[in-house]
Design an enzyme around this catalytic site. Structure first.
Site, mmCIF file in Angstrom:
data_model
loop_
_atom_site.group_PDB
_atom_site.id
_atom_site.type_symbol
_atom_site.label_atom_id
_atom_site.label_comp_id
_atom_site.label_asym_id
_atom_site.label_seq_id
_atom_site.Cartn_x
_atom_site.Cartn_y
_atom_site.Cartn_z
ATOM 1 N N GLY A 43 0.755 -1.233 0.000
ATOM 2 C CA GLY A 43 0.000 0.000 0.000
ATOM 3 C C GLY A 43 0.787 1.286 0.000
ATOM 4 O O GLY A 43 0.278 2.331 -0.380
ATOM 5 N N ASP A 101 -3.582 0.745 10.959
ATOM 6 C CA ASP A 101 -4.926 0.304 11.304
ATOM 7 C C ASP A 101 -4.961 -0.118 12.777
ATOM 8 O O ASP A 101 -5.456 0.611 13.622
ATOM 9 C CB ASP A 101 -5.319 -0.843 10.372
ATOM 10 C CG ASP A 101 -6.791 -1.149 10.398
ATOM 11 O OD1 ASP A 101 -7.483 -0.730 11.338
ATOM 12 O OD2 ASP A 101 -7.261 -1.834 9.481
ATOM 13 N N LYS A 129 -5.606 5.322 11.928
ATOM 14 C CA LYS A 129 -7.001 5.220 12.354
ATOM 15 C C LYS A 129 -7.119 5.627 13.820
ATOM 16 O O LYS A 129 -6.205 5.423 14.617
ATOM 17 C CB LYS A 129 -7.528 3.802 12.145
ATOM 18 C CG LYS A 129 -7.749 3.495 10.677
ATOM 19 C CD LYS A 129 -8.589 2.263 10.501
ATOM 20 C CE LYS A 129 -8.939 2.078 9.031
ATOM 21 N NZ LYS A 129 -9.776 0.895 8.836
ATOM 22 N N ASP A 157 -6.361 -0.601 -0.852
ATOM 23 C CA ASP A 157 -7.216 -1.406 -1.713
ATOM 24 C C ASP A 157 -8.294 -2.135 -0.920
ATOM 25 O O ASP A 157 -8.241 -2.215 0.307
ATOM 26 C CB ASP A 157 -6.385 -2.448 -2.462
ATOM 27 C CG ASP A 157 -5.977 -3.608 -1.572
ATOM 28 O OD1 ASP A 157 -6.347 -4.750 -1.890
ATOM 29 O OD2 ASP A 157 -5.289 -3.391 -0.551
#
Length: 180
Positions: A43, A101, A129, A157
């Site tokens: 990513g 995350d 996050k 994605d």
């Protein structure tokens, strides 16, 4: 634009923040001689490319790949898929992530690379996050704090789709069910 996507961060907003991060990193490492950017695949590729082009200091790039498994059901363990090609001992190293995350991947990489005795080891992520902030995860260079939604675009994605979007968008739960 797809109705299942809602733009969270525009291409322009991302570009401004990447320029600001590059300026801050360049200033902080001005006296370091050289900086090794370690991109966390897959990513990070858009963010790393844009960030590295805007740095005003000498830098090199290497990549590492990890896999998280069981995050939704069990341990959330992280394992190394592809290691660095270069020795990082006595080098200034910056881990470059697209998104934090849960924070498990970053914690794993910090331990793994820190054991290799770099001159310095810092972290940079375009996104974090809110749940990771609540867990106490810290990042040295941060682009944006985001809600705990599923995001796509700018390298992120869903089922290998949407990575090439020039912006970051939320993907609706209905679309995730449809895309499987």
């Amino acid at each position: 634009m797809d109705a299942a996507l809602e733009v969270l961060l525009s291409e322009a907003a991302i570009a401004v923040r990447v320029r600001e991060l590059a300026g801050q990193i360049s200033e902080d490492y001005r006296q370091a001689g050289s900086l090794l950017l370690v991109g966390v695949l897959r990513g990070c590729y858009m963010f790393l490319a844009d960030l590295s082009r805007r740095l005003t200091i000498p830098c090199r790039i290497d990549f590492i790949a990890v896999s998280s498994y069981g995050q939704s059901t069990t341990s959330g363990a992280v394992r190394l898929i592809m290691d660095l090609r270069s020795d990082i001992a006595a080098q200034h190293v910056l881990i470059v992530e697209d998104i934090i995350d849960t924070g498990r991947t970053l914690e794993y990489l910090t331990r793994l690379l820190g054991a290799r005795r770099p001159a310095s080891l810092k972290t940079c992520s375009l996104l974090i996050k809110e749940q990771s902030i609540r867990r106490g995860i810290r990042v040295d260079y941060l682009g944006f704090t985001i809600p705990d939604d599923w995001l796509v675009g700018y390298g992120l994605d869903y089922a290998d789709r949407f990575r090439a979007l020039p912006y970051i968008a939320t993907l609706s739960p209905a679309a995730r069910r449809t895309l499987g």
